[in-house]
Design a protein around this motif. Structure first.
Motif, PDB file in Angstrom:
ATOM      1  N   PRO A 168      -4.869  46.802  53.940  1.00 52.97           N
ATOM      2  CA  PRO A 168      -4.153  45.553  53.649  1.00 52.97           C
ATOM      3  C   PRO A 168      -2.666  45.832  53.438  1.00 52.97           C
ATOM      4  O   PRO A 168      -2.298  46.720  52.668  1.00 52.97           O
ATOM      5  N   TYR A 217       1.160  38.501  55.203  1.00 50.19           N
ATOM      6  CA  TYR A 217       0.061  39.458  55.240  1.00 50.19           C
ATOM      7  C   TYR A 217      -0.026  40.056  56.643  1.00 50.19           C
ATOM      8  O   TYR A 217       0.012  39.333  57.645  1.00 50.19           O
ATOM      9  N   VAL A 241       1.164  43.974  52.678  1.00 46.70           N
ATOM     10  CA  VAL A 241       1.851  42.764  52.222  1.00 46.70           C
ATOM     11  C   VAL A 241       3.353  42.985  52.303  1.00 46.70           C
ATOM     12  O   VAL A 241       3.874  43.951  51.736  1.00 46.70           O
ATOM     13  N   GLN A 290      -6.337  50.968  50.175  1.00 44.36           N
ATOM     14  CA  GLN A 290      -5.253  50.863  49.200  1.00 44.36           C
ATOM     15  C   GLN A 290      -4.166  49.941  49.752  1.00 44.36           C
ATOM     16  O   GLN A 290      -3.677  50.137  50.862  1.00 44.36           O
ATOM     17  N   ARG A 291      -3.796  48.929  48.987  1.00 45.49           N
ATOM     18  CA  ARG A 291      -2.825  47.933  49.463  1.00 45.49           C
ATOM     19  C   ARG A 291      -1.437  48.549  49.614  1.00 45.49           C
ATOM     20  O   ARG A 291      -0.971  49.281  48.754  1.00 45.49           O
ATOM     21  N   GLN A 292      -0.794  48.244  50.725  1.00 41.65           N
ATOM     22  CA  GLN A 292       0.553  48.739  50.998  1.00 41.65           C
ATOM     23  C   GLN A 292       1.546  47.584  50.842  1.00 41.65           C
ATOM     24  O   GLN A 292       1.461  46.579  51.552  1.00 41.65           O
ATOM     25  N   TYR A 293       2.493  47.729  49.916  1.00 41.73           N
ATOM     26  CA  TYR A 293       3.517  46.701  49.705  1.00 41.73           C
ATOM     27  C   TYR A 293       4.816  47.119  50.383  1.00 41.73           C
ATOM     28  O   TYR A 293       5.238  48.276  50.270  1.00 41.73           O
TER      29      TYR A 293
END
Length: 298
Positions: free
Chosen positions: A194, A206, A196, A128-131
């Motif tokens: 991932p 990144y 960002v 799960q992408r972490q912003y």
């Protein structure tokens, strides 16, 4: 639940122990490359996993595709000079690539191990992408963090302080993923969700988890930059720029252009510009012997 917590604590105590970390002569490295699709992508990733003058077997794993490729990798950069008394950046020397990346056969057992680990990681929502939103008071654009380790650390620490719940969730997710990889006897050099970091001007950096310290604090590694002008800069190599690199900017007054030019000059290069229909094209070129702006090193 308490049993799982105890198991994690024990495992990471073992993981951080000198006996585990001391084997610097390990001849096999496994890395994550979820964007790898073509053979060339896997080979490039395998080569990037090693330092110059290293030779190891590298497993490159794409968890998105449940795929693994195995290579015997030798990384060797050779400096060839016409005049060994002169600097390479003045055009007297060039670096020849003596590296080799040879594909090796993957056993069915090894492939099955990767598939099982992939399934575990997806069950954990590991990818799960972490912003992370960078505080504008620290940095407005991604270029401001390049080669400024203090500012980069401050951005991450500020996010950790303000969003403790998000950080705790990321930490727990990474620990669970690392635990699963060690249980599968498949530790990865760069296993990471991932991440960002977004900036006020629309640029991004990144990020990967680098390691966890003895106080269970995550440390991060900045891997790449995409600025608001559409330029991409690979932050992983020691040398940020190579001859011929080209970037596009709105004008020479653009803050990103000014920062890029400064970094290139500090790296021992010059920047040549050419006006285009949409702005200015900036190319990295060798330093002229008549120029004093090249600083040759940070």
């Amino acid at each position: 639940m308490n049993g799982l917590v105890c198991a994690l604590v024990f495992l990471f105590t073992l993981y951080l122990s000198p006996q585990v970390m001391a084997n610097v002569f390990n001849t096999v490295v496994s890395i994550q490359c979820n964007h790898c699709t073509a053979d060339s992508d896997y080979q490039t990733a395998a080569l990037s996993a090693l330092k110059d003058r290293e030779q190891k077997v590298v497993n490159v794993i794409n968890f998105n595709q449940f795929d693994v490729r195995k290579f015997d990798v030798k990384k060797l950069q050779i400096e060839v000079c016409s005049d060994y008394g002169k600097s390479a950046t003045k055009g007297y020397c060039k670096m020849d690539d003596g590296s080799s990346v040879e594909p090796l056969k993957i056993t069915n057992i090894a492939r099955e191990k990767v598939i099982l680990l992939s399934e575990q990681l997806y069950q954990l929502d590991f990818f799960q992408r972490q912003y992370i939103q960078a505080d504008p008071q620290i940095a407005i654009t991604a270029w401001e963090l390049v080669k400024r380790s203090y500012a980069a650390s401050k951005v991450m620490f500020n996010w950790q302080e303000q969003y403790e719940y998000e950080y705790a969730a990321l930490l727990a997710r990474w620990q669970q993923g690392e635990f699963a990889s060690l249980q599968a006897s498949l530790p990865l050099k760069n296993l990471s969700p991932p991440i960002v970091v977004a900036f006020a001007d629309g640029s991004e950096i990144y990020v990967e988890v680098d390691f966890i310290d003895s106080e269970s604090q995550l440390h991060f590694r900045f891997m790449g930059l995409k600025d608001a002008n559409g330029n991409y800069l690979d932050l992983a190599p020691e040398n940020l720029f190579t001859l011929g690199d080209t970037f596009q900017f709105e004008s020479q007054k653009n803050n990103d252009f000014i920062k890029m030019k400064e970094l290139a000059e500090l790296s021992g290069f010059m920047v040549e510009t050419q006006e285009t229909l949409t702005g200015v094209s900036a190319s990295v070129v060798p330093c002229s012997s008549s120029e004093n702006i090249c600083q040759f090193g940070y």
